[in-house]
Design a protein around this motif. Sequence first.
Motif, mmCIF file in Angstrom:
data_model
loop_
_atom_site.group_PDB
_atom_site.id
_atom_site.type_symbol
_atom_site.label_atom_id
_atom_site.label_comp_id
_atom_site.label_asym_id
_atom_site.label_seq_id
_atom_site.Cartn_x
_atom_site.Cartn_y
_atom_site.Cartn_z
ATOM 1 N N ASP A 119 -47.803 -41.810 33.047
ATOM 2 C CA ASP A 119 -47.706 -43.222 33.398
ATOM 3 C C ASP A 119 -46.325 -43.712 32.960
ATOM 4 O OD1 ASP A 119 -47.814 -45.989 33.611
ATOM 5 O OD2 ASP A 119 -49.831 -46.173 32.808
ATOM 6 N N TYR A 155 -48.837 -35.143 37.956
ATOM 7 C CA TYR A 155 -48.934 -36.395 38.708
ATOM 8 C C TYR A 155 -48.175 -37.471 37.948
ATOM 9 C CZ TYR A 155 -51.014 -40.231 41.374
ATOM 10 O OH TYR A 155 -51.205 -41.329 42.178
ATOM 11 N N TYR A 157 -47.048 -41.738 38.044
ATOM 12 C CA TYR A 157 -47.172 -43.049 38.679
ATOM 13 C C TYR A 157 -46.464 -44.093 37.832
ATOM 14 C CZ TYR A 157 -51.159 -43.836 35.444
ATOM 15 O OH TYR A 157 -51.963 -43.965 34.338
ATOM 16 N N SER A 158 -46.173 -45.244 38.469
ATOM 17 C CA SER A 158 -45.504 -46.337 37.781
ATOM 18 C C SER A 158 -46.134 -47.662 38.194
ATOM 19 C CB SER A 158 -44.007 -46.314 38.072
ATOM 20 O OG SER A 158 -43.327 -47.241 37.245
ATOM 21 N N GLN A 161 -43.748 -50.564 43.400
ATOM 22 C CA GLN A 161 -43.204 -49.728 44.462
ATOM 23 C C GLN A 161 -41.709 -49.472 44.288
ATOM 24 O OE1 GLN A 161 -45.455 -48.442 46.696
ATOM 25 N NE2 GLN A 161 -43.756 -47.077 47.209
ATOM 26 N N ALA A 164 -41.229 -46.930 41.529
ATOM 27 C CA ALA A 164 -41.710 -45.620 41.988
ATOM 28 C C ALA A 164 -40.702 -44.978 42.938
ATOM 29 C CB ALA A 164 -43.064 -45.761 42.670
ATOM 30 N N CYS A 175 -43.955 -40.181 43.203
ATOM 31 C CA CYS A 175 -44.370 -41.150 42.192
ATOM 32 C C CYS A 175 -45.209 -42.218 42.879
ATOM 33 C CB CYS A 175 -43.150 -41.773 41.513
ATOM 34 S SG CYS A 175 -43.569 -42.898 40.161
ATOM 35 N N ASP A 176 -46.458 -42.320 42.500
ATOM 36 C CA ASP A 176 -47.353 -43.314 43.084
ATOM 37 C C ASP A 176 -47.326 -44.616 42.279
ATOM 38 O OD1 ASP A 176 -48.137 -41.906 45.291
ATOM 39 O OD2 ASP A 176 -49.950 -41.085 44.383
ATOM 40 N N VAL A 177 -48.129 -45.564 42.705
ATOM 41 C CA VAL A 177 -48.182 -46.868 42.033
ATOM 42 C C VAL A 177 -49.609 -47.152 41.576
ATOM 43 C CG1 VAL A 177 -47.864 -49.363 42.289
ATOM 44 C CG2 VAL A 177 -46.265 -47.780 43.398
ATOM 45 N N ILE A 178 -49.764 -47.422 40.299
ATOM 46 C CA ILE A 178 -50.982 -48.010 39.741
ATOM 47 C C ILE A 178 -50.518 -49.299 39.074
ATOM 48 C CG2 ILE A 178 -52.918 -47.787 38.143
ATOM 49 C CD1 ILE A 178 -53.150 -45.734 40.294
ATOM 50 N N GLU A 367 -57.790 -50.546 40.667
ATOM 51 C CA GLU A 367 -56.743 -49.617 40.236
ATOM 52 C C GLU A 367 -57.353 -48.471 39.423
ATOM 53 O OE1 GLU A 367 -53.221 -50.169 41.207
ATOM 54 O OE2 GLU A 367 -54.642 -51.214 42.513
ATOM 55 N N LYS A 370 -58.730 -45.820 41.681
ATOM 56 C CA LYS A 370 -57.656 -44.956 42.188
ATOM 57 C C LYS A 370 -57.355 -43.849 41.183
ATOM 58 C CE LYS A 370 -54.882 -48.582 44.366
ATOM 59 N NZ LYS A 370 -53.538 -49.174 44.333
#
Length: 380
Positions: A119, A155, A157-158, A161, A164, A175-178, A367, A370
């Motif tokens: 994260d 994995y 995420y940040s 957007q 990321a 890099c996904d978004v949470i 979230e 996800k």
Amino acid sequence: MKKLLILHFHNHQTQPRVWRSYESFEGGYQMTGLGYVDCNREGVEFLLIKKPKWNWKMKLIQRFWLFFKCYEKVYWNLPQIKEAEKKLKDKEFDIIIAHNEESLPLVLKYKKGAKVIVDMHEYAPKEFEHSFWWRFYFAPYKHYLCQTYLPQADYVYSVSQGIAEEYTKNYGIKCDVITSAAYYFAPPPTLFAHSKETEQIKLIYHGMASPERGIEVMVETMDYVDSRFTLDLMLVANYNQEYFNKLQAMVEKRKNVRILPPVSFEEIIPFSAQYDIGFYILKPANFNHLYALPNKFFEFIQARLAIAISPNPEMARLTKQYNLGIISKDFSAKEMAKSLNALTKEQILQYKENANQTAKILNAEKEGEKLLKILEEITQ
């Protein structure tokens, strides 16, 4: 039941993203935490380490190594890393949630087959880029950690957007978004009561009294608004007492601004629900400020407030998408005041109703779902 470690070199009780991790995984995993302050959650084993106290000699040695780019030496000699190594060497996990780049080399060394999820709260190489000495010493070090270790994670995420995309562009990783969305909060029974009863329009800002956030611009905005508007600042003073004192002096000269003592984390949303507008001007002192999508933005939504923000791209995108409020033309007090003065009571009520509907979509429960899905996918 799979074993899961949540590692963050911070207080696990006060960090919202960390706290929500525990909430999301509760009941489905055998959880362990590692950090400076115990999460105090039933059923969680916590590996407590001391927060290091840096003296001038330690800082001098560290700066020497940073200057000569001895980045591995810098990292593995950090007091918290040395202590954490002792705690982790005999432990085994199926999944590790590592918060930020400073956790990553450590968990990769001791993962023993565990899947590693990172994260990245913000964009680490530009975290304090407004400081020359930070850019000189620490930005290259942070870049090295990201470049060397992020591609080894399973994995990443940040929070937004824009951040990321910056990780993807510079390090070639997905890099996904949470987001840092707040938990769903049932609307108060008197959702529109205050807004309908009076012409007065109540604004609220809550957060740390941090000079990097430029809170004085929000105070100055109140010099240009019409008589309908008042602003309450709910500030955490002990972050920077000198800056808090400066704000206090500014507020004392104005009749339409107050400083209130902070309420507990759990009370922020119900307390804010008595207001009309959640207010935030965040001048982009650095990259992360520009692309900020902070906790308070989502707390405004759960409090069913209309939103008045500066044109930071991530906050502006969601504000437009869900028609939640107004976005000023720039980051100045005068432009924000113009946007506020143009508001009608009917528009504010509509924005509050839009927030009421959006609260069901942009929340921590969604979230968390996800994140749970991601864990299931990478451990199959």
